[in-house]
Design a protein around this motif. Structure first.
Motif, mmCIF file in Angstrom:
data_model
loop_
_atom_site.group_PDB
_atom_site.id
_atom_site.type_symbol
_atom_site.label_atom_id
_atom_site.label_comp_id
_atom_site.label_asym_id
_atom_site.label_seq_id
_atom_site.Cartn_x
_atom_site.Cartn_y
_atom_site.Cartn_z
ATOM 1 N N HIS B 65 38.384 37.478 47.229
ATOM 2 C CA HIS B 65 38.061 37.055 45.866
ATOM 3 C C HIS B 65 36.966 37.966 45.360
ATOM 4 O O HIS B 65 36.013 38.247 46.085
ATOM 5 C CB HIS B 65 37.503 35.621 45.859
ATOM 6 C CG HIS B 65 38.544 34.583 46.125
ATOM 7 N ND1 HIS B 65 39.471 34.193 45.193
ATOM 8 C CD2 HIS B 65 38.797 33.846 47.233
ATOM 9 C CE1 HIS B 65 40.243 33.259 45.707
ATOM 10 N NE2 HIS B 65 39.873 33.033 46.947
ATOM 11 N N CYS B 66 37.066 38.415 44.112
ATOM 12 C CA CYS B 66 35.979 39.251 43.619
ATOM 13 C C CYS B 66 35.825 39.086 42.125
ATOM 14 O O CYS B 66 36.807 38.953 41.390
ATOM 15 C CB CYS B 66 36.222 40.718 43.957
ATOM 16 S SG CYS B 66 34.759 41.714 43.605
ATOM 17 N N VAL B 67 34.571 39.068 41.674
ATOM 18 C CA VAL B 67 34.314 38.910 40.244
ATOM 19 C C VAL B 67 34.349 40.249 39.509
ATOM 20 O O VAL B 67 34.314 40.303 38.294
ATOM 21 C CB VAL B 67 32.946 38.223 39.984
ATOM 22 C CG1 VAL B 67 32.964 36.800 40.519
ATOM 23 C CG2 VAL B 67 31.805 39.010 40.597
ATOM 24 N N TYR B 68 34.417 41.343 40.267
ATOM 25 C CA TYR B 68 34.458 42.665 39.642
ATOM 26 C C TYR B 68 35.890 43.155 39.475
ATOM 27 O O TYR B 68 36.827 42.603 40.042
ATOM 28 C CB TYR B 68 33.671 43.675 40.474
ATOM 29 C CG TYR B 68 32.181 43.520 40.322
ATOM 30 C CD1 TYR B 68 31.499 44.156 39.289
ATOM 31 C CD2 TYR B 68 31.461 42.745 41.226
ATOM 32 C CE1 TYR B 68 30.129 44.021 39.159
ATOM 33 C CE2 TYR B 68 30.087 42.600 41.102
ATOM 34 C CZ TYR B 68 29.419 43.243 40.064
ATOM 35 O OH TYR B 68 28.074 43.109 39.943
ATOM 36 N N ASP B 69 36.011 44.247 38.761
ATOM 37 C CA ASP B 69 37.348 44.747 38.472
ATOM 38 C C ASP B 69 37.423 46.269 38.646
ATOM 39 O O ASP B 69 37.916 46.985 37.780
ATOM 40 C CB ASP B 69 37.742 44.343 37.042
ATOM 41 C CG ASP B 69 39.256 44.333 36.884
ATOM 42 O OD1 ASP B 69 39.954 43.955 37.854
ATOM 43 O OD2 ASP B 69 39.742 44.725 35.812
ATOM 44 N N CYS B 70 36.940 46.755 39.779
ATOM 45 C CA CYS B 70 36.925 48.202 40.011
ATOM 46 C C CYS B 70 38.369 48.708 40.137
ATOM 47 O O CYS B 70 39.117 48.228 40.993
ATOM 48 C CB CYS B 70 36.159 48.525 41.279
ATOM 49 S SG CYS B 70 34.572 47.699 41.364
ATOM 50 N N ALA B 71 38.705 49.679 39.321
ATOM 51 C CA ALA B 71 40.102 50.096 39.206
ATOM 52 C C ALA B 71 40.708 50.608 40.513
ATOM 53 O O ALA B 71 41.899 50.472 40.753
ATOM 54 C CB ALA B 71 40.220 51.171 38.129
ATOM 55 N N PHE B 72 39.874 51.181 41.398
ATOM 56 C CA PHE B 72 40.400 51.806 42.619
ATOM 57 C C PHE B 72 40.586 50.808 43.756
ATOM 58 O O PHE B 72 41.013 51.177 44.849
ATOM 59 C CB PHE B 72 39.446 52.920 43.081
ATOM 60 C CG PHE B 72 38.021 52.435 43.184
ATOM 61 C CD1 PHE B 72 37.578 51.768 44.307
ATOM 62 C CD2 PHE B 72 37.139 52.611 42.126
ATOM 63 C CE1 PHE B 72 36.289 51.289 44.391
ATOM 64 C CE2 PHE B 72 35.840 52.138 42.197
ATOM 65 C CZ PHE B 72 35.407 51.478 43.332
ATOM 66 N N CYS B 73 40.266 49.536 43.529
ATOM 67 C CA CYS B 73 40.173 48.592 44.652
ATOM 68 C C CYS B 73 41.281 47.549 44.610
ATOM 69 O O CYS B 73 41.550 46.965 43.552
ATOM 70 C CB CYS B 73 38.805 47.917 44.620
ATOM 71 S SG CYS B 73 38.607 46.625 45.839
ATOM 72 N N VAL B 74 41.917 47.303 45.764
ATOM 73 C CA VAL B 74 42.981 46.285 45.818
ATOM 74 C C VAL B 74 42.469 44.898 45.499
ATOM 75 O O VAL B 74 43.227 44.049 45.044
ATOM 76 C CB VAL B 74 43.669 46.169 47.195
ATOM 77 C CG1 VAL B 74 44.936 46.968 47.244
ATOM 78 C CG2 VAL B 74 42.733 46.474 48.328
ATOM 79 N N GLU B 182 31.231 48.824 35.267
ATOM 80 C CA GLU B 182 30.143 47.875 35.530
ATOM 81 C C GLU B 182 29.207 48.360 36.635
ATOM 82 O O GLU B 182 28.169 47.785 36.868
ATOM 83 C CB GLU B 182 30.700 46.525 35.982
ATOM 84 C CG GLU B 182 31.681 45.891 35.020
ATOM 85 C CD GLU B 182 32.580 44.893 35.730
ATOM 86 O OE1 GLU B 182 32.358 43.692 35.573
ATOM 87 O OE2 GLU B 182 33.495 45.321 36.471
ATOM 88 N N LYS B 183 29.628 49.413 37.350
ATOM 89 C CA LYS B 183 28.839 49.833 38.506
ATOM 90 C C LYS B 183 28.098 51.132 38.244
ATOM 91 O O LYS B 183 28.449 51.880 37.328
ATOM 92 C CB LYS B 183 29.765 50.017 39.707
ATOM 93 C CG LYS B 183 30.311 48.696 40.226
ATOM 94 C CD LYS B 183 31.004 48.943 41.533
ATOM 95 C CE LYS B 183 31.047 47.674 42.363
ATOM 96 N NZ LYS B 183 31.640 47.949 43.682
ATOM 97 N N SER B 184 27.095 51.401 39.099
ATOM 98 C CA SER B 184 26.382 52.667 38.958
ATOM 99 C C SER B 184 25.817 53.079 40.319
ATOM 100 O O SER B 184 25.595 52.235 41.192
ATOM 101 C CB SER B 184 25.267 52.522 37.930
ATOM 102 O OG SER B 184 24.019 52.758 38.513
HETATM 103 S S1 SF4 Z 1 35.114 47.512 45.130
HETATM 104 FE FE1 SF4 Z 1 34.753 46.330 43.238
HETATM 105 S S2 SF4 Z 1 36.560 45.047 43.031
HETATM 106 FE FE2 SF4 Z 1 36.580 45.816 45.113
HETATM 107 S S3 SF4 Z 1 35.589 44.232 46.298
HETATM 108 FE FE3 SF4 Z 1 33.994 45.698 45.745
HETATM 109 S S4 SF4 Z 1 33.151 44.927 43.832
HETATM 110 FE FE4 SF4 Z 1 35.073 43.860 44.157
#
Ligand code: SF4
Lengths: 255, 420
Positions: B65-74, B182-184
């Motif tokens: 479960h993740c609150v982020y939405d990083c495009a490269f991540c499953v 959202e990340k840096s």
């Molecule tokens: S890379 Fe981004 S989307 Fe993937 S688990 Fe980490 S924070 Fe969540």
């Protein structure tokens, strides 16, 4: 040339080196008794193990070789390789006949022979540390049968003892018909009778002999192995290079 | 009845596998509490995946479960995948059950971010603490640093973990912003710096000797990972970034992970395109040259050569660009120069400098020492080297070497390298 026949033991090897000097030989061929084929041309001497003579030689090596090189010498011996036995005798002669420090001469064929074999034995030792898969038996012993290329059990005993201090375990060498048993206090050598209720031809213990939790643990490990793989990167050649096929029968994830 | 735990493990191991590190090296915990486990300093690979990667640790996410939405991540929020979460008990039990059977060296625990950073980090810490204090587990623990977690939690984590890591994800800030606005990289630098400083503080206290037993703090150090090929950075940008992080944060390792397309996002390579394995291999070779062969990154990559050659390894490319530094006389040259000869590795170089004290070395001895003579012969002189009148120039030499080693050289790249 004289042929020395010895029984393959470390003590025998050291005794042979003692005899070489004691008898002021020029060249000696060292042969393992189980491989010896008599011929009428040979002048053969049967080496009788002698603790005192062996110790003299070992003490002599101690004076000239660092602990690291002494372990190398012993590890090369554990290869049980006929040519290596000869190399060890030649190497010892080279060390005794030259000033201290001669073992650093990597241009010398005997030094190279021993360090190459040491490397091979090390690799096998490392593989055993990696590929041993314990199965928990119903009476709470962690059991694993192996058949290493070299006689490496003596080299891994302390590793497993230090790591699995709070569980009893057995590592059994099927080829050499002896094993190590850790009883929560110390590691002992055991032979087949000790584990006679186990059919040693079967790597995987029958379920009635195992702990109720064993089956799930093994299934989960296989699941993990499959899930952690990335099919897009598949490279079986590399896989087999790292996990040679002859070890697969001992790896539950490869069943 | 096994189904639930099996499904969880499959989901959470699958989601964790893109973190390529599986190293268990650098641990130095001794089993001195009659517990279980004893780290092997050099690490052990208990098996290898079918793609040839070392499996040393149980590498899982606590949850995907993740609150982020990083495009490269499953695990990104918008991705339609099955979600799962382990309980603390389940992770502890699984780790112990695998470790007791000698399947693994320990645990590598990461997680998607649920609720917030501290909430997630607290769970990771709780698992590590349980393993150390209740199970008396002395095996290896690698914990993910969750960006934004409090310093108190990071300090506590460091007391139980052998290694901590936090991923740069993309080699440059620009690349990261493109795929994860959202990340840096600052979010990464802060905790990296904090843990680095805390490691140093613990070491200093140890030196003063005032306090008898200083607990271990992240004894195997920190590492990071960059994804390669999802964004358009050059090899030079990638390795300069790696070099900067090695230097500024005393990292033990930087990992390079060839991007495996997992989404239809138009910003990235399409699903089904090949992961850049050869490129990844070349980057690792460069990394090796920097860490073990005394090369400065600027020698290997610079504005004239912003990309690594694909047909030859970076050590050979460097040698061909710097032919004036060759041939190297094996019997007199400095150790560091011998190390720079294509075909000679660290081990052989050490043996050479020891052996030559006993007399000038000949080619047959060099072969026995274990150098790849066919490669090295173009760059060295030894006792029996023939005199060569017309030394070939770089392009010519390159084609000679490529023909001589063609069968071996152009095969599928290895993704865990050891050779040059
Ligand atoms: S890379 Fe981004 S989307 Fe993937 S688990 Fe980490 S924070 Fe969540």
């Amino acid at each position: 040339m004289t042929t020395y026949i010895f029984n393959g033991s470390f003590e025998g090897l050291l005794t042979a080196i003692f005899e070489f000097y004691d008898r002021k030989e020029k060249a000696v061929e060292l042969v393992w008794d189980k491989l010896y084929q008599p011929s009428i041309l040979d002048e053969a001497l049967e080496i009788v193990n002698d603790e005192f003579k062996a110790k003299r030689v070992w003490d002599g090596l101690k004076k000239k070789l660092s602990p690291e090189w002494r372990t190398r010498f012993y590890k090369a011996y554990l290869s049980e390789d006929p040519q290596t036995f000869q190399d060890l005798l030649d190497f010892a002669r080279y060390i005794f006949d030259n000033p201290a420090g001669a073992e650093a001469n990597f241009g010398n064929p005997h030094v190279i022979a021993i360090s190459k074999m040491d490397k091979k034995v090390n690799r096998e030792k490392h593989r055993m540390k990696a590929f041993i898969r314990f199965q928990q038996t119903g009476d709470n012993i962690y059991y694993c049968p192996v058949d290493p290329d070299f006689n490496v059990l003596p080299l891994i005993a302390s590793f497993f003892k230090n790591r699995y201090t709070d569980q009893r375990w057995i590592i059994y060498d099927l080829k050499r018909k002896y094993g190590l048993f850790y009883d929560l206090k110390s590691v002992q050598e055991i032979t087949y009778e000790f584990i006679s209720e186990i059919d040693i031809k079967k790597v995987i213990l029958p379920i009635e002999l195992t702990d109720p939790k064993e089956e799930l643990a093994s299934i989960l490990w296989k699941d993990y192995f499959n899930s952690t793989n990335i099919p897009a990167r598949k490279n079986m050649k590399l896989h087999i290079q790292h996990v040679p096929k002859r070890y697969w029968k001992y790896l539950n994830e490869k069943q | 009845m096994y189904d639930r735990i099996r499904e969880k493990l499959s989901i959470l191991a699958d989601a964790a596998k893109y973190d390529v590190s599986c190293s268990s090296s650098g641990g130095n915990r001794k089993n001195d509490n009659k517990g279980i486990g004893d780290s092997s300093a050099s690490g052990i690979c208990h098996t290898y995946t079918e793609d040839g990667r070392c499996v040393s640790l149980l590498k899982i996410l606590l949850t995907n479960h993740c609150v982020y939405d990083c495009a490269f991540c499953v695990s990104r929020k918008s991705n339609d995948v099955k979600r799962a979460a382990f309980t603390v008990d389940e992770v502890v039990e699984l780790t112990m059950s695998f470790y007791r059977r000698n399947y693994i060296e320990g645990l590598f625990l990461s997680s998607g971010i649920f609720k917030n950073a501290d909430f997630t980090m607290e769970r990771l810490v709780r698992i590590a603490k349980r393993l150390r204090l209740e199970e008396r587990f002395n095996g290896y623990i690698h914990l993910k640093t969750i960006p934004g977690a409090s310093q108190e939690l990071l300090t506590e984590a460091g007391l139980y973990a052998d290694r901590m890591s936090i991923n740069l994800e993309m080699p440059t800030e620009m690349g990261l912003k493109l795929l994860a606005p959202e990340k840096s990289h600052d979010d990464v630098k802060m905790p990296l710096g904090f843990i680095k400083d805390t490691i140093a503080k613990f070491k200093d206290e140890k030196k003063t000797g005032l306090i008898k037993s200083i607990p271990k703090f992240v004894p195997a150090g920190q590492s990071t990972q960059m994804v390669i090929g999802a964004t358009p950075e050059t090899d030079m940008e990638i390795m300069y970034s790696a070099d900067e992080y090695y230097k500024n944060f005393s990292l033990k390792r930087v990992y390079y992970s060839g991007y495996i397309p997992i989404s239809h996002d138009s910003r990235m390579p399409v699903i089904g395109s090949q992961p850049p394995l050869l490129r990844e291999n070349r980057l690792y070779q460069t990394d090796w040259l920097m860490r073990f062969y005394g090369f400065n990154v600027k020698e290997l990559l610079n504005t004239n050569n912003p990309h690594l050659d694909t047909d030859i390894d970076p050590k050979l490319s460097w040698a061909l660009r710097n032919l004036e530094q060759f041939p190297v006389d094996i019997n007199t040259a400095d150790y560091h120069m011998i190390l720079r000869v294509p075909g000679i590795g660290v081990n052989s170089a050490q043996k050479i400098v020891q052996a030559r004290k006993f007399g000038k070395l000949r080619s047959d001895q060099l072969k026995k020492i274990g150098i790849s003579y066919n490669r090295a012969k173009h760059f060295i002189r030894c006792a029996d080297s023939p005199i060569i009148l017309n030394e070939p120039d770089a392009p010519h030499l390159k084609s000679i070497i490529l023909t001589e080693s063609s069968s071996k050289y152009l095969k599928v790249p290895q993704n865990q390298l050891s050779l040059f």
